[in-house]
Design a protein around this motif. Structure first.
Motif, PDB file in Angstrom:
ATOM      1  N   UNK A 136       3.741 -10.883  -4.219  1.00  0.00           N
ATOM      2  CA  UNK A 136       3.387  -9.885  -5.224  1.00  0.00           C
ATOM      3  C   UNK A 136       4.458  -9.886  -6.311  1.00  0.00           C
ATOM      4  N   UNK A 137       4.025  -9.903  -7.561  1.00  0.00           N
ATOM      5  CA  UNK A 137       4.952  -9.867  -8.683  1.00  0.00           C
ATOM      6  C   UNK A 137       4.717  -8.568  -9.455  1.00  0.00           C
ATOM      7  N   UNK A 138       5.690  -7.675  -9.414  1.00  0.00           N
ATOM      8  CA  UNK A 138       5.645  -6.378 -10.098  1.00  0.00           C
ATOM      9  C   UNK A 138       6.965  -6.155 -10.821  1.00  0.00           C
ATOM     10  N   UNK A 139       7.062  -6.513 -12.093  1.00  0.00           N
ATOM     11  CA  UNK A 139       8.309  -6.281 -12.797  1.00  0.00           C
ATOM     12  C   UNK A 139       8.568  -4.806 -13.106  1.00  0.00           C
ATOM     13  N   UNK A 140       7.556  -3.969 -12.940  1.00  0.00           N
ATOM     14  CA  UNK A 140       7.676  -2.525 -13.169  1.00  0.00           C
ATOM     15  C   UNK A 140       7.181  -1.788 -11.928  1.00  0.00           C
TER      16      UNK A 140
ATOM     17  N   UNK B 267      -1.412   3.261  -9.580  1.00  0.00           N
ATOM     18  CA  UNK B 267      -2.761   2.924 -10.043  1.00  0.00           C
ATOM     19  C   UNK B 267      -3.453   1.908  -9.137  1.00  0.00           C
ATOM     20  N   UNK B 268      -2.839   1.629  -8.007  1.00  0.00           N
ATOM     21  CA  UNK B 268      -3.442   0.786  -6.957  1.00  0.00           C
ATOM     22  C   UNK B 268      -3.720  -0.648  -7.381  1.00  0.00           C
ATOM     23  N   UNK B 269      -2.763  -1.247  -8.070  1.00  0.00           N
ATOM     24  CA  UNK B 269      -2.874  -2.677  -8.339  1.00  0.00           C
ATOM     25  C   UNK B 269      -1.488  -3.251  -8.557  1.00  0.00           C
ATOM     26  N   UNK B 270      -1.425  -4.572  -8.709  1.00  0.00           N
ATOM     27  CA  UNK B 270      -0.169  -5.261  -8.961  1.00  0.00           C
ATOM     28  C   UNK B 270      -0.320  -6.080 -10.237  1.00  0.00           C
TER      29      UNK B 270
ATOM     30  N   UNK C 244      -7.476  -0.746   3.237  1.00  0.00           N
ATOM     31  CA  UNK C 244      -7.537  -2.180   3.530  1.00  0.00           C
ATOM     32  C   UNK C 244      -6.247  -2.918   3.169  1.00  0.00           C
ATOM     33  N   UNK C 245      -5.214  -2.175   2.743  1.00  0.00           N
ATOM     34  CA  UNK C 245      -3.937  -2.771   2.358  1.00  0.00           C
ATOM     35  C   UNK C 245      -4.109  -3.861   1.297  1.00  0.00           C
ATOM     36  N   UNK C 246      -4.948  -3.573   0.320  1.00  0.00           N
ATOM     37  CA  UNK C 246      -5.227  -4.524  -0.754  1.00  0.00           C
ATOM     38  C   UNK C 246      -4.154  -4.395  -1.824  1.00  0.00           C
ATOM     39  N   UNK C 247      -3.594  -5.520  -2.228  1.00  0.00           N
ATOM     40  CA  UNK C 247      -2.625  -5.611  -3.324  1.00  0.00           C
ATOM     41  C   UNK C 247      -3.151  -6.695  -4.265  1.00  0.00           C
ATOM     42  N   UNK C 248      -3.908  -6.293  -5.257  1.00  0.00           N
ATOM     43  CA  UNK C 248      -4.628  -7.242  -6.091  1.00  0.00           C
ATOM     44  C   UNK C 248      -4.298  -7.081  -7.562  1.00  0.00           C
TER      45      UNK C 248
END
Length: 129
Positions: free
Chosen positions: A5-9, A15-18, A101-105
């Motif tokens: 997962x790449x999240x610079x912030x 908001x439930x996304x990456x 569902x532990x979704x990181x999309x």
């Protein structure tokens, strides 16, 4: 399969996304057509946005499971809606579903002029394993 997962912030976490998902060593990729509030017998729903979102999520989950994949491995999800303002009060339903569902999309939300027949929301996914 490995996901990074790449999240610079941090603001997107609420908001439930990456921002991005890198996948390596995948053994399969499933491209799921837009899932909507269409019944098992092919009838488009004319219900409210909340009801349509619930059925679209149920249909998305059904297709993914039927293909032998897991919702947890959704890496890309596009949401199309005919009315963002009408969808927004029910976005918590989507957030609860992704948490369950532990979704990181990676996610894109688009308002469109129309969808098929009486439909108000459509979910298109890419899933890996």
């Amino acid at each position: 399969m490995e996901k990074r997962i790449i999240n610079p912030w941090q603001w997107q976490d609420e908001r439930s996304y990456v921002q991005a998902v890198e996948v390596t060593n995948a053994t399969g990729t499933l491209y799921v057509s837009g899932q909507t509030a269409i019944s098992a017998d092919g009838v488009s729903s004319d219900a409210d946005m909340k009801s349509q979102l619930l059925l679209a999520l149920e249909n998305l989950e059904h297709v993914i499971n039927k293909a032998g994949y897991s919702c947890e491995n959704i890496v890309r999800l596009n949401i199309y809606t005919t009315n963002t303002a009408e969808l927004w009060p029910h976005f918590n339903i989507f957030q609860e579903w992704t948490t369950k569902h532990n979704v990181k999309q990676a996610l894109t939300l688009m308002e469109v002029k129309s969808l098929f027949e009486t439909l108000k929301v459509e979910l298109e996914a890419t899933v890996v394993k």
